[in-house]
Motif scaffolding. Sequence first.
Motif, PDB file in Angstrom:
ATOM      1  N   GLY A 232      54.932  15.935 -66.718  1.00 32.72           N
ATOM      2  CA  GLY A 232      56.032  16.779 -67.207  1.00 32.72           C
ATOM      3  C   GLY A 232      55.528  17.918 -68.073  1.00 32.72           C
ATOM      4  N   THR A 233      54.313  18.371 -67.833  1.00 29.46           N
ATOM      5  CA  THR A 233      53.678  19.387 -68.692  1.00 29.46           C
ATOM      6  C   THR A 233      54.482  20.693 -68.730  1.00 29.46           C
ATOM      7  N   LEU A 234      55.226  20.949 -67.653  1.00 31.90           N
ATOM      8  CA  LEU A 234      56.056  22.172 -67.612  1.00 31.90           C
ATOM      9  C   LEU A 234      57.459  21.905 -68.150  1.00 31.90           C
ATOM     10  N   GLY A 235      57.662  20.692 -68.691  1.00 28.18           N
ATOM     11  CA  GLY A 235      59.007  20.318 -69.148  1.00 28.18           C
ATOM     12  C   GLY A 235      59.835  19.725 -68.015  1.00 28.18           C
ATOM     13  N   SER A 236      59.176  19.440 -66.878  1.00 26.66           N
ATOM     14  CA  SER A 236      59.815  18.784 -65.732  1.00 26.66           C
ATOM     15  C   SER A 236      61.198  19.371 -65.391  1.00 26.66           C
ATOM     16  N   PRO A 237      61.240  20.689 -65.107  1.00 25.69           N
ATOM     17  CA  PRO A 237      62.560  21.293 -64.865  1.00 25.69           C
ATOM     18  C   PRO A 237      63.340  20.679 -63.698  1.00 25.69           C
ATOM     19  N   GLY A 238      62.638  20.001 -62.775  1.00 22.09           N
ATOM     20  CA  GLY A 238      63.353  19.445 -61.616  1.00 22.09           C
ATOM     21  C   GLY A 238      63.832  18.014 -61.809  1.00 22.09           C
TER      22      GLY A 238
ATOM     23  N   LEU B 115      50.389  24.714 -69.302  1.00 17.13           N
ATOM     24  CA  LEU B 115      49.378  23.818 -68.704  1.00 17.13           C
ATOM     25  C   LEU B 115      48.088  23.864 -69.509  1.00 17.13           C
ATOM     26  N   ARG B 116      47.695  25.077 -69.880  1.00 11.29           N
ATOM     27  CA  ARG B 116      46.437  25.242 -70.615  1.00 11.29           C
ATOM     28  C   ARG B 116      46.559  24.659 -72.038  1.00 11.29           C
ATOM     29  N   TYR B 117      47.772  24.700 -72.594  1.00 11.92           N
ATOM     30  CA  TYR B 117      48.037  24.083 -73.906  1.00 11.92           C
ATOM     31  C   TYR B 117      47.630  22.606 -73.867  1.00 11.92           C
ATOM     32  N   ALA B 118      48.024  21.910 -72.793  1.00 14.05           N
ATOM     33  CA  ALA B 118      47.679  20.480 -72.690  1.00 14.05           C
ATOM     34  C   ALA B 118      46.191  20.303 -72.414  1.00 14.05           C
ATOM     35  N   MET B 119      45.661  21.138 -71.519  1.00 16.17           N
ATOM     36  CA  MET B 119      44.226  21.018 -71.192  1.00 16.17           C
ATOM     37  C   MET B 119      43.357  21.223 -72.424  1.00 16.17           C
TER      38      MET B 119
ATOM     39  N   ALA C 230      44.309  15.540 -69.252  1.00 17.67           N
ATOM     40  CA  ALA C 230      44.420  15.869 -67.834  1.00 17.67           C
ATOM     41  C   ALA C 230      45.868  16.253 -67.559  1.00 17.67           C
ATOM     42  N   ILE C 231      46.078  17.101 -66.543  1.00 16.89           N
ATOM     43  CA  ILE C 231      47.437  17.538 -66.191  1.00 16.89           C
ATOM     44  C   ILE C 231      47.644  17.398 -64.686  1.00 16.89           C
ATOM     45  N   ILE C 232      48.899  17.168 -64.302  1.00 18.22           N
ATOM     46  CA  ILE C 232      49.203  16.975 -62.878  1.00 18.22           C
ATOM     47  C   ILE C 232      50.500  17.714 -62.516  1.00 18.22           C
ATOM     48  N   PRO C 233      50.526  19.055 -62.701  1.00 21.51           N
ATOM     49  CA  PRO C 233      51.756  19.790 -62.412  1.00 21.51           C
ATOM     50  C   PRO C 233      52.194  19.609 -60.955  1.00 21.51           C
ATOM     51  N   LYS C 234      53.496  19.478 -60.783  1.00 20.96           N
ATOM     52  CA  LYS C 234      54.041  19.302 -59.422  1.00 20.96           C
ATOM     53  C   LYS C 234      54.649  20.610 -58.916  1.00 20.96           C
TER      54      LYS C 234
ATOM     55  N   ASN D  55      49.316  27.293 -60.663  1.00 21.60           N
ATOM     56  CA  ASN D  55      49.076  26.172 -61.580  1.00 21.60           C
ATOM     57  C   ASN D  55      47.615  25.728 -61.610  1.00 21.60           C
ATOM     58  N   PHE D  56      46.799  26.328 -60.747  1.00 19.43           N
ATOM     59  CA  PHE D  56      45.366  25.992 -60.732  1.00 19.43           C
ATOM     60  C   PHE D  56      44.531  27.160 -61.255  1.00 19.43           C
ATOM     61  N   GLU D  57      45.174  28.292 -61.494  1.00 19.33           N
ATOM     62  CA  GLU D  57      44.440  29.474 -61.996  1.00 19.33           C
ATOM     63  C   GLU D  57      44.391  29.395 -63.521  1.00 19.33           C
ATOM     64  N   LEU D  58      43.608  28.444 -63.988  1.00 18.66           N
ATOM     65  CA  LEU D  58      43.618  28.095 -65.419  1.00 18.66           C
ATOM     66  C   LEU D  58      42.246  28.190 -66.059  1.00 18.66           C
ATOM     67  N   PHE D  59      41.253  28.540 -65.254  1.00 16.69           N
ATOM     68  CA  PHE D  59      39.882  28.368 -65.752  1.00 16.69           C
ATOM     69  C   PHE D  59      39.253  29.653 -66.280  1.00 16.69           C
ATOM     70  N   ASP D  60      40.061  30.730 -66.361  1.00 15.93           N
ATOM     71  CA  ASP D  60      39.506  31.987 -66.874  1.00 15.93           C
ATOM     72  C   ASP D  60      40.104  32.363 -68.231  1.00 15.93           C
ATOM     73  N   PHE D  61      40.758  31.387 -68.875  1.00 19.64           N
ATOM     74  CA  PHE D  61      41.274  31.649 -70.224  1.00 19.64           C
ATOM     75  C   PHE D  61      41.439  30.313 -70.945  1.00 19.64           C
ATOM     76  N   SER D  62      41.704  30.387 -72.230  1.00 20.90           N
ATOM     77  CA  SER D  62      41.944  29.144 -72.966  1.00 20.90           C
ATOM     78  C   SER D  62      42.935  29.408 -74.093  1.00 20.90           C
TER      79      SER D  62
END
Length: 317
Positions: free
Chosen positions: A202-208, A250-254, A259-263, A273-280
């Motif tokens: 629910g890292t995105l707040g599970s909007p669905g 997502l990056r906040y949790a990382m 670990a994160i598992i966005p749906k 949701n996977f373009e997370l590795f070029d910032f922090s």
Amino acid sequence: MTASSPFITLSNGVKMPAVGLGTWQSSPEEVMAAVKAAVKAGYRLIDTAALYFNEEAIGTAIKELIDEKVVTREELFITTKAWSNEIAPGKLEPALRNSLKKLQLEYVDLYLAHMPAAVNEDMSKAVNSPVEDVWRQFDGVYKAGLAKAVGVSNWNNEQIGRALATGLTPVHNSQVELHLYFPQHEHVDFCKAHNITVTSFGTLGSPGRVNFTLPNGHKPEWAPAPSELKDPNVLAIAEEKKKTPAQVLLRYAMDRGLAIIPKSVHENRIKENFELFDFSISQEEIAKLEKSKISQRLFLQDFMIGHPEDPFADERK
Ligand code: NAP
């Protein structure tokens, strides 16, 4: 070149990708395309559960990806979970074998107890199986080689402590609701102290989440909550870093070591949701994001109310 996720090492040395694809509420048709898009985008961890009724479609997608030589089995990390009626005495190993058959796998990389509270087959009655007994069954499937790691989900600290006190296989991972508006610092600190990795769901707040119905027809109650994707501090950091609000959450949790598992079932979002590795997100930015001090559990899991192993009994008082 396809990006790749960093890893988090479990206490038994198994390496778990820090970013995976969530699949709750992804229909078999949707999940097949989602898993293929995700693996082609670089994801290696797929998170499912018996309760999601999509293990068979995920198994087909994995087999096709392996046959097409996109990925090898060893590169993948497959997590599934035993539902509450599968943790009742004597039920776990047959349940895992059933999941493995659907997934067309010899082993899963991580097997989780989806909840700590055991119920009977049709979920009409609580089964009084203390978490120590549940954990004994997890120890059994781990030692039988059916799972490379074992863990828990939605267990409270005290319950995890009781599992650890059995002296059996340690708990390798705890998957819990965790997002900016429910940061779970106490649980994360407890897990760190016991060498247990944490996965945020629910890292995105599970909007669905509001669309969900349990297999017995029960429609859970959902706590009303503001959207974290619209949080002013999230929007400000997103603008500053030229990232999307989802990527900031997502990056906040990382960056808290989780670990994160966005749906998502949409290819554009799966990639986003996977373009997370070029910032922090720095510790100062984490503190700024948490300034709202909201701590609101969304997943109340009210079907466990009154169960001797209800993990949230104290919170409900
Ligand atoms: P989540 O990942 O926080 O949010 C998923 C929702 O956000 C979906 O409705 C998705 O819609 C939407 N979304 C995805 N990417 C987005 C983006 N970039 N921008 C805007 N919206 C976006 O919530 P979750 O599915 O509840 O949790 C993630 C995973 O954790 C689950 O899928 C499941 O694998 C696991 N989980 C475990 C438990 C447990 O009890 N252990 C409970 C809940 C979830 P679309 O699909 O339409 O894109």
